[in-house]
Design a protein around this motif. Sequence first.
Motif, PDB file in Angstrom:
ATOM      1  N   TYR A   1      11.428  42.852  27.366  1.00  0.00           N
ATOM      2  CA  TYR A   1      11.663  44.021  28.223  1.00  0.00           C
ATOM      3  C   TYR A   1      11.659  43.599  29.686  1.00  0.00           C
ATOM      4  O   TYR A   1      10.746  42.904  30.137  1.00  0.00           O
ATOM      5  CB  TYR A   1      10.584  45.075  27.982  1.00  0.00           C
ATOM      6  CG  TYR A   1      10.706  46.303  28.849  1.00  0.00           C
ATOM      7  CD1 TYR A   1      11.701  47.243  28.614  1.00  0.00           C
ATOM      8  CD2 TYR A   1       9.821  46.517  29.908  1.00  0.00           C
ATOM      9  CE1 TYR A   1      11.819  48.377  29.406  1.00  0.00           C
ATOM     10  CE2 TYR A   1       9.932  47.641  30.706  1.00  0.00           C
ATOM     11  CZ  TYR A   1      10.930  48.566  30.447  1.00  0.00           C
ATOM     12  OH  TYR A   1      11.048  49.681  31.227  1.00  0.00           O
ATOM     13  N   VAL A   2      12.680  43.994  30.449  1.00  0.00           N
ATOM     14  CA  VAL A   2      12.784  43.596  31.862  1.00  0.00           C
ATOM     15  C   VAL A   2      12.931  44.815  32.769  1.00  0.00           C
ATOM     16  O   VAL A   2      13.465  44.711  33.872  1.00  0.00           O
ATOM     17  CB  VAL A   2      13.963  42.625  32.077  1.00  0.00           C
ATOM     18  CG1 VAL A   2      13.729  41.317  31.355  1.00  0.00           C
ATOM     19  CG2 VAL A   2      15.292  43.259  31.643  1.00  0.00           C
TER      20      VAL A   2
ATOM     21  N   ALA B   1      10.665  46.496  34.416  1.00  0.00           N
ATOM     22  CA  ALA B   1       9.755  46.587  35.555  1.00  0.00           C
ATOM     23  C   ALA B   1       9.301  45.191  35.944  1.00  0.00           C
ATOM     24  O   ALA B   1       8.879  44.409  35.092  1.00  0.00           O
ATOM     25  CB  ALA B   1       8.546  47.452  35.198  1.00  0.00           C
ATOM     26  N   ASN B   2       9.388  44.877  37.247  1.00  0.00           N
ATOM     27  CA  ASN B   2       9.000  43.555  37.718  1.00  0.00           C
ATOM     28  C   ASN B   2       8.791  43.619  39.234  1.00  0.00           C
ATOM     29  O   ASN B   2       9.534  44.321  39.923  1.00  0.00           O
ATOM     30  CB  ASN B   2      10.094  42.534  37.380  1.00  0.00           C
ATOM     31  CG  ASN B   2       9.639  41.106  37.564  1.00  0.00           C
ATOM     32  OD1 ASN B   2       9.570  40.607  38.685  1.00  0.00           O
ATOM     33  ND2 ASN B   2       9.318  40.435  36.470  1.00  0.00           N
ATOM     34  N   PRO B   3       7.791  42.909  39.773  1.00  0.00           N
ATOM     35  CA  PRO B   3       7.559  42.958  41.220  1.00  0.00           C
ATOM     36  C   PRO B   3       8.657  42.301  42.042  1.00  0.00           C
ATOM     37  O   PRO B   3       8.728  42.525  43.257  1.00  0.00           O
ATOM     38  CB  PRO B   3       6.226  42.214  41.385  1.00  0.00           C
ATOM     39  CG  PRO B   3       6.126  41.332  40.182  1.00  0.00           C
ATOM     40  CD  PRO B   3       6.768  42.106  39.079  1.00  0.00           C
ATOM     41  N   TYR B   4       9.522  41.500  41.422  1.00  0.00           N
ATOM     42  CA  TYR B   4      10.518  40.745  42.176  1.00  0.00           C
ATOM     43  C   TYR B   4      11.912  41.363  42.148  1.00  0.00           C
ATOM     44  O   TYR B   4      12.799  40.904  42.866  1.00  0.00           O
ATOM     45  CB  TYR B   4      10.599  39.308  41.655  1.00  0.00           C
ATOM     46  CG  TYR B   4       9.326  38.533  41.853  1.00  0.00           C
ATOM     47  CD1 TYR B   4       8.868  38.207  43.128  1.00  0.00           C
ATOM     48  CD2 TYR B   4       8.564  38.136  40.763  1.00  0.00           C
ATOM     49  CE1 TYR B   4       7.698  37.502  43.307  1.00  0.00           C
ATOM     50  CE2 TYR B   4       7.383  37.423  40.939  1.00  0.00           C
ATOM     51  CZ  TYR B   4       6.954  37.111  42.211  1.00  0.00           C
ATOM     52  OH  TYR B   4       5.787  36.416  42.380  1.00  0.00           O
ATOM     53  N   TYR B   5      12.137  42.367  41.319  1.00  0.00           N
ATOM     54  CA  TYR B   5      13.448  43.009  41.293  1.00  0.00           C
ATOM     55  C   TYR B   5      13.302  44.443  40.815  1.00  0.00           C
ATOM     56  O   TYR B   5      12.291  44.835  40.223  1.00  0.00           O
ATOM     57  CB  TYR B   5      14.426  42.246  40.390  1.00  0.00           C
ATOM     58  CG  TYR B   5      13.960  42.036  38.964  1.00  0.00           C
ATOM     59  CD1 TYR B   5      14.085  43.043  38.001  1.00  0.00           C
ATOM     60  CD2 TYR B   5      13.395  40.839  38.574  1.00  0.00           C
ATOM     61  CE1 TYR B   5      13.655  42.860  36.699  1.00  0.00           C
ATOM     62  CE2 TYR B   5      12.956  40.639  37.275  1.00  0.00           C
ATOM     63  CZ  TYR B   5      13.096  41.654  36.344  1.00  0.00           C
ATOM     64  OH  TYR B   5      12.652  41.461  35.052  1.00  0.00           O
ATOM     65  N   HIS B   6      14.332  45.234  41.105  1.00  0.00           N
ATOM     66  CA  HIS B   6      14.371  46.634  40.692  1.00  0.00           C
ATOM     67  C   HIS B   6      15.537  46.827  39.731  1.00  0.00           C
ATOM     68  O   HIS B   6      16.631  46.290  39.964  1.00  0.00           O
ATOM     69  CB  HIS B   6      14.558  47.534  41.918  1.00  0.00           C
ATOM     70  CG  HIS B   6      14.872  48.954  41.595  1.00  0.00           C
ATOM     71  ND1 HIS B   6      13.923  49.860  41.164  1.00  0.00           N
ATOM     72  CD2 HIS B   6      16.065  49.635  41.620  1.00  0.00           C
ATOM     73  CE1 HIS B   6      14.484  51.028  40.948  1.00  0.00           C
ATOM     74  NE2 HIS B   6      15.780  50.922  41.210  1.00  0.00           N
TER      75      HIS B   6
ATOM     76  N   ALA C   1      15.332  36.177  30.832  1.00  0.00           N
ATOM     77  CA  ALA C   1      14.303  36.922  31.561  1.00  0.00           C
ATOM     78  C   ALA C   1      13.594  36.026  32.572  1.00  0.00           C
ATOM     79  O   ALA C   1      13.294  36.441  33.695  1.00  0.00           O
ATOM     80  CB  ALA C   1      13.301  37.528  30.580  1.00  0.00           C
TER      81      ALA C   1
ATOM     82  N   GLN D   1      13.596  36.449  36.750  1.00  0.00           N
ATOM     83  CA  GLN D   1      12.373  36.467  37.555  1.00  0.00           C
ATOM     84  C   GLN D   1      12.372  35.332  38.577  1.00  0.00           C
ATOM     85  O   GLN D   1      11.951  35.523  39.724  1.00  0.00           O
ATOM     86  CB  GLN D   1      11.133  36.365  36.666  1.00  0.00           C
ATOM     87  CG  GLN D   1       9.843  36.241  37.459  1.00  0.00           C
ATOM     88  CD  GLN D   1       8.635  36.772  36.746  1.00  0.00           C
ATOM     89  OE1 GLN D   1       8.693  37.826  36.104  1.00  0.00           O
ATOM     90  NE2 GLN D   1       7.532  36.072  36.860  1.00  0.00           N
TER      91      GLN D   1
ATOM     92  N   GLN E   1      12.003  35.792  42.584  1.00  0.00           N
ATOM     93  CA  GLN E   1      10.937  35.137  43.336  1.00  0.00           C
ATOM     94  C   GLN E   1      11.511  34.211  44.411  1.00  0.00           C
ATOM     95  O   GLN E   1      11.012  34.163  45.537  1.00  0.00           O
ATOM     96  CB  GLN E   1      10.032  34.354  42.388  1.00  0.00           C
ATOM     97  CG  GLN E   1       8.801  33.770  43.057  1.00  0.00           C
ATOM     98  CD  GLN E   1       7.809  33.199  42.059  1.00  0.00           C
ATOM     99  OE1 GLN E   1       8.043  33.226  40.853  1.00  0.00           O
ATOM    100  NE2 GLN E   1       6.702  32.691  42.556  1.00  0.00           N
TER     101      GLN E   1
ATOM    102  N   LYS F   1      13.792  43.859  47.432  1.00  0.00           N
ATOM    103  CA  LYS F   1      13.975  43.544  46.012  1.00  0.00           C
ATOM    104  C   LYS F   1      15.462  43.510  45.671  1.00  0.00           C
ATOM    105  O   LYS F   1      16.258  44.286  46.213  1.00  0.00           O
ATOM    106  CB  LYS F   1      13.305  44.592  45.126  1.00  0.00           C
ATOM    107  CG  LYS F   1      11.799  44.523  45.058  1.00  0.00           C
ATOM    108  CD  LYS F   1      11.296  45.528  44.037  1.00  0.00           C
ATOM    109  CE  LYS F   1       9.787  45.472  43.883  1.00  0.00           C
ATOM    110  NZ  LYS F   1       9.301  46.407  42.838  1.00  0.00           N
TER     111      LYS F   1
END
Length: 233
Positions: free
Chosen positions: A92-93, A95-100, A116, A120, A124, A139
Amino acid sequence: MGFAAVVLVLALVRWVWPSVAEPRIIIETIAEAVEATPQDLKGRPHRIRSVPSYAVAFPDTNAVQLVAAQQWGVSPVRDREDAESRKRELVYVGANPYYHVDPLYSSIPYLVPRAAVLLQDIGQAFYDSLYVKGVPLHKLIVTSVLRSQEDVVKLRRRNGNATENSCHLYGTTFDICYNRYKTVEDPDGPARRQVRNDTLKWVLSEVLRDMRERQRCYIKYEVKQGCFHMTVR
């Protein structure tokens, strides 16, 4: 024994040349390192260079990417229910702090683990590049990920250019738009200074060129779709 030998050698050097341990030498060494570092303690940002030509830097067609997609991907999923049952193959991708991830209407937020990790790493590296260039953090925005066979059929009804054997079917491929970015800022803090989309696109192109040259992925610069279309290698 090796550690003891190193300690003895260093002790001998200090005894023969005591000046090497003086603070002045250490300070001078740090000063030299500062002068040699582009993003140094004086706050000089790295230059933004972009790439000479997007079409030349990112030429990988669907046919080229399809070979990698079939090599590293899963067998195409029928629909969303089928995707939900393939959790051992897909990550699952959403939600991630490095992209929207944009709201998805023709794809599902899943990728094979290899892809995935690539996504990421790109996010980053984009953060890192913005930081050393003195650009406020933004992002990346992902606009398309895994497509089911049902998604492809619906997409082809309203988009005649959509290919039937899409790389997105295999969970190896995703699209990152280059004309929109999501600003990273404290909602309770001061507003960040505005950054032109072109500036962010130049930084992103440098990151993607490096990833492609490291043979991490194939990339196609999509003019009409406004995105970088890429498949993991």
